[in-house]
Motif scaffolding. Structure first.
Motif, PDB file in Angstrom:
ATOM      1  N   ALA A  28       0.856  -1.187   0.000  1.00 31.18           N
ATOM      2  CA  ALA A  28       0.000   0.000   0.000  1.00 31.18           C
ATOM      3  C   ALA A  28       0.892   1.237   0.000  1.00 31.18           C
ATOM      4  N   PHE A  29       1.184   1.708  -1.165  1.00 26.63           N
ATOM      5  CA  PHE A  29       2.215   2.731  -1.370  1.00 26.63           C
ATOM      6  C   PHE A  29       1.974   3.985  -0.551  1.00 26.63           C
ATOM      7  N   VAL A  30       0.744   4.376  -0.397  1.00 23.22           N
ATOM      8  CA  VAL A  30       0.438   5.629   0.284  1.00 23.22           C
ATOM      9  C   VAL A  30       0.818   5.571   1.762  1.00 23.22           C
ATOM     10  N   ASN A  31       0.983   4.392   2.322  1.00 25.21           N
ATOM     11  CA  ASN A  31       1.351   4.246   3.731  1.00 25.21           C
ATOM     12  C   ASN A  31       2.855   4.203   3.967  1.00 25.21           C
ATOM     13  N   TYR A  32       3.610   4.479   2.911  1.00 29.47           N
ATOM     14  CA  TYR A  32       5.062   4.368   3.004  1.00 29.47           C
ATOM     15  C   TYR A  32       5.745   5.683   2.657  1.00 29.47           C
ATOM     16  N   ALA A  33       6.663   6.089   3.535  1.00 31.15           N
ATOM     17  CA  ALA A  33       7.581   7.161   3.167  1.00 31.15           C
ATOM     18  C   ALA A  33       8.647   6.581   2.236  1.00 31.15           C
ATOM     19  N   VAL A  34       9.160   7.417   1.363  1.00 30.64           N
ATOM     20  CA  VAL A  34      10.186   6.988   0.404  1.00 30.64           C
ATOM     21  C   VAL A  34      11.369   7.936   0.472  1.00 30.64           C
ATOM     22  N   GLY A  35      12.539   7.377   0.424  1.00 28.05           N
ATOM     23  CA  GLY A  35      13.755   8.178   0.410  1.00 28.05           C
ATOM     24  C   GLY A  35      14.594   7.878  -0.815  1.00 28.05           C
ATOM     25  N   TRP A  36      15.327   8.880  -1.240  1.00 28.12           N
ATOM     26  CA  TRP A  36      16.359   8.708  -2.270  1.00 28.12           C
ATOM     27  C   TRP A  36      17.715   8.808  -1.583  1.00 28.12           C
ATOM     28  N   PHE A  37      18.598   7.906  -1.949  1.00 36.57           N
ATOM     29  CA  PHE A  37      19.928   7.848  -1.370  1.00 36.57           C
ATOM     30  C   PHE A  37      20.933   7.713  -2.506  1.00 36.57           C
ATOM     31  N   ARG A  38      22.201   7.959  -2.201  1.00 33.76           N
ATOM     32  CA  ARG A  38      23.222   7.769  -3.209  1.00 33.76           C
ATOM     33  C   ARG A  38      24.497   7.276  -2.564  1.00 33.76           C
ATOM     34  N   GLN A  39      25.279   6.576  -3.371  1.00 36.00           N
ATOM     35  CA  GLN A  39      26.550   6.066  -2.888  1.00 36.00           C
ATOM     36  C   GLN A  39      27.589   6.205  -3.986  1.00 36.00           C
ATOM     37  N   ALA A  40      28.596   7.013  -3.704  1.00 38.56           N
ATOM     38  CA  ALA A  40      29.713   7.198  -4.621  1.00 38.56           C
ATOM     39  C   ALA A  40      30.801   6.188  -4.285  1.00 38.56           C
ATOM     40  N   SER A  85      20.837  21.345 -12.428  1.00 39.96           N
ATOM     41  CA  SER A  85      22.143  21.946 -12.131  1.00 39.96           C
ATOM     42  C   SER A  85      23.109  20.905 -11.577  1.00 39.96           C
ATOM     43  N   LEU A  86      23.175  19.780 -12.241  1.00 35.97           N
ATOM     44  CA  LEU A  86      23.995  18.678 -11.735  1.00 35.97           C
ATOM     45  C   LEU A  86      25.476  19.026 -11.746  1.00 35.97           C
ATOM     46  N   LYS A  87      26.167  18.493 -10.743  1.00 35.38           N
ATOM     47  CA  LYS A  87      27.594  18.733 -10.552  1.00 35.38           C
ATOM     48  C   LYS A  87      28.336  17.404 -10.601  1.00 35.38           C
ATOM     49  N   PRO A  88      29.617  17.429 -10.914  1.00 35.86           N
ATOM     50  CA  PRO A  88      30.385  16.167 -10.913  1.00 35.86           C
ATOM     51  C   PRO A  88      30.291  15.430  -9.575  1.00 35.86           C
ATOM     52  N   GLU A  89      30.189  16.152  -8.495  1.00 32.54           N
ATOM     53  CA  GLU A  89      30.099  15.507  -7.179  1.00 32.54           C
ATOM     54  C   GLU A  89      28.757  14.836  -6.930  1.00 32.54           C
ATOM     55  N   ASP A  90      27.805  14.988  -7.836  1.00 28.67           N
ATOM     56  CA  ASP A  90      26.541  14.258  -7.742  1.00 28.67           C
ATOM     57  C   ASP A  90      26.665  12.852  -8.332  1.00 28.67           C
ATOM     58  N   THR A  91      27.789  12.548  -8.931  1.00 25.83           N
ATOM     59  CA  THR A  91      28.006  11.231  -9.515  1.00 25.83           C
ATOM     60  C   THR A  91      27.947  10.151  -8.440  1.00 25.83           C
ATOM     61  N   ALA A  92      27.084   9.158  -8.654  1.00 25.98           N
ATOM     62  CA  ALA A  92      26.889   8.091  -7.669  1.00 25.98           C
ATOM     63  C   ALA A  92      25.858   7.109  -8.217  1.00 25.98           C
ATOM     64  N   VAL A  93      25.714   5.994  -7.520  1.00 24.51           N
ATOM     65  CA  VAL A  93      24.563   5.120  -7.737  1.00 24.51           C
ATOM     66  C   VAL A  93      23.450   5.637  -6.833  1.00 24.51           C
ATOM     67  N   TYR A  94      22.293   5.864  -7.421  1.00 21.99           N
ATOM     68  CA  TYR A  94      21.150   6.389  -6.678  1.00 21.99           C
ATOM     69  C   TYR A  94      20.160   5.257  -6.394  1.00 21.99           C
ATOM     70  N   TYR A  95      19.720   5.203  -5.148  1.00 20.53           N
ATOM     71  CA  TYR A  95      18.790   4.174  -4.705  1.00 20.53           C
ATOM     72  C   TYR A  95      17.536   4.830  -4.132  1.00 20.53           C
ATOM     73  N   CYS A  96      16.407   4.171  -4.319  1.00 26.15           N
ATOM     74  CA  CYS A  96      15.233   4.559  -3.557  1.00 26.15           C
ATOM     75  C   CYS A  96      14.946   3.463  -2.535  1.00 26.15           C
ATOM     76  N   ALA A  97      14.299   3.867  -1.463  1.00 20.64           N
ATOM     77  CA  ALA A  97      13.971   2.943  -0.385  1.00 20.64           C
ATOM     78  C   ALA A  97      12.647   3.363   0.232  1.00 20.64           C
ATOM     79  N   ALA A  98      11.953   2.402   0.830  1.00 21.29           N
ATOM     80  CA  ALA A  98      10.646   2.669   1.413  1.00 21.29           C
ATOM     81  C   ALA A  98      10.573   2.139   2.838  1.00 21.29           C
ATOM     82  N   ARG A  99       9.777   2.838   3.654  1.00 21.40           N
ATOM     83  CA  ARG A  99       9.518   2.357   5.007  1.00 21.40           C
ATOM     84  C   ARG A  99       8.080   2.682   5.367  1.00 21.40           C
TER      85      ARG A  99
END
Length: 126
Positions: A28-40, A85-99
Motif C-alpha cells: 500500500a504505497f500511500v502508507n510508506y515514506a520513500v527516500g532517495w539515497f546515493r553512494q559514490a 544543475s547537476l555537478k560532478p560531485e553528484d556522480t553516484a549510484v542512486y537508490y530509492c527505499a521505502a519504510r
C-alpha cells in the motif's frame, strides 16, 4: 512482495538535468515514506531526499537543496527525483527505499529503511 525499481539514470554534462523514477509494487504505497539515497565509490551511502506517504512533507540534504525536487504520484505508485544543475560531485549510484510510516516526518537515515531498489547510475561529466 514489496518491490522498488529505479530508472532514469545516465550520463549528463555538468549543469544538466535528469529525472529519476522509483516504481513501487506489492504494498500500500500511500502508507510508506520513500527516500532517495546515493553512494559514490569509496563513500558511505547518504540520504539525498525523502517524502511522506501523502507527499505533503519533504526534506533534502543541504548539498542538493534548491537543485533537486522530490515528488510522488500515488496513483502510479511512483516517486520521482528531479535533478537540476547537476555537478560532478553528484556522480553516484542512486537508490530509492521505502519504510512503512503513516504519520510523522520522513527520514533520510539509511538505517531506518528496510526495502531498497537495485540502484541506477548517475554520472555527471564533461
Amino acid at each position: 512482495q514489496l518491490q522498488l525499481v529505479e530508472s532514469g539514470g545516465g550520463l549528463v554534462q555538468p549543469g544538466g538535468s535528469l529525472r529519476l523514477s522509483c516504481a513501487a509494487s506489492g504494498f500500500a504505497f500511500v502508507n510508506y515514506a520513500v527516500g532517495w539515497f546515493r553512494q559514490a565509490p569509496g563513500k558511505e551511502r547518504e540520504g539525498v531526499s525523502c517524502i511522506s506517504g501523502g507527499g505533503r512533507t519533504t526534506n533534502y540534504a543541504d548539498s542538493v537543496r534548491g537543485r533537486f525536487t522530490i515528488s510522488r504520484d500515488n496513483a502510479k505508485n511512483t516517486v520521482y527525483l528531479q535533478m537540476n544543475s547537476l555537478k560532478p560531485e553528484d556522480t553516484a549510484v542512486y537508490y530509492c527505499a521505502a519504510r512503512r510510516q503513516i504519520v510523522g516526518m520522513p527520514t533520510m537515515n539509511v538505517g531506518s529503511y528496510d526495502d531498497w531498489g537495485q540502484g541506477t547510475q548517475v554520472t555527471v561529466s564533461s
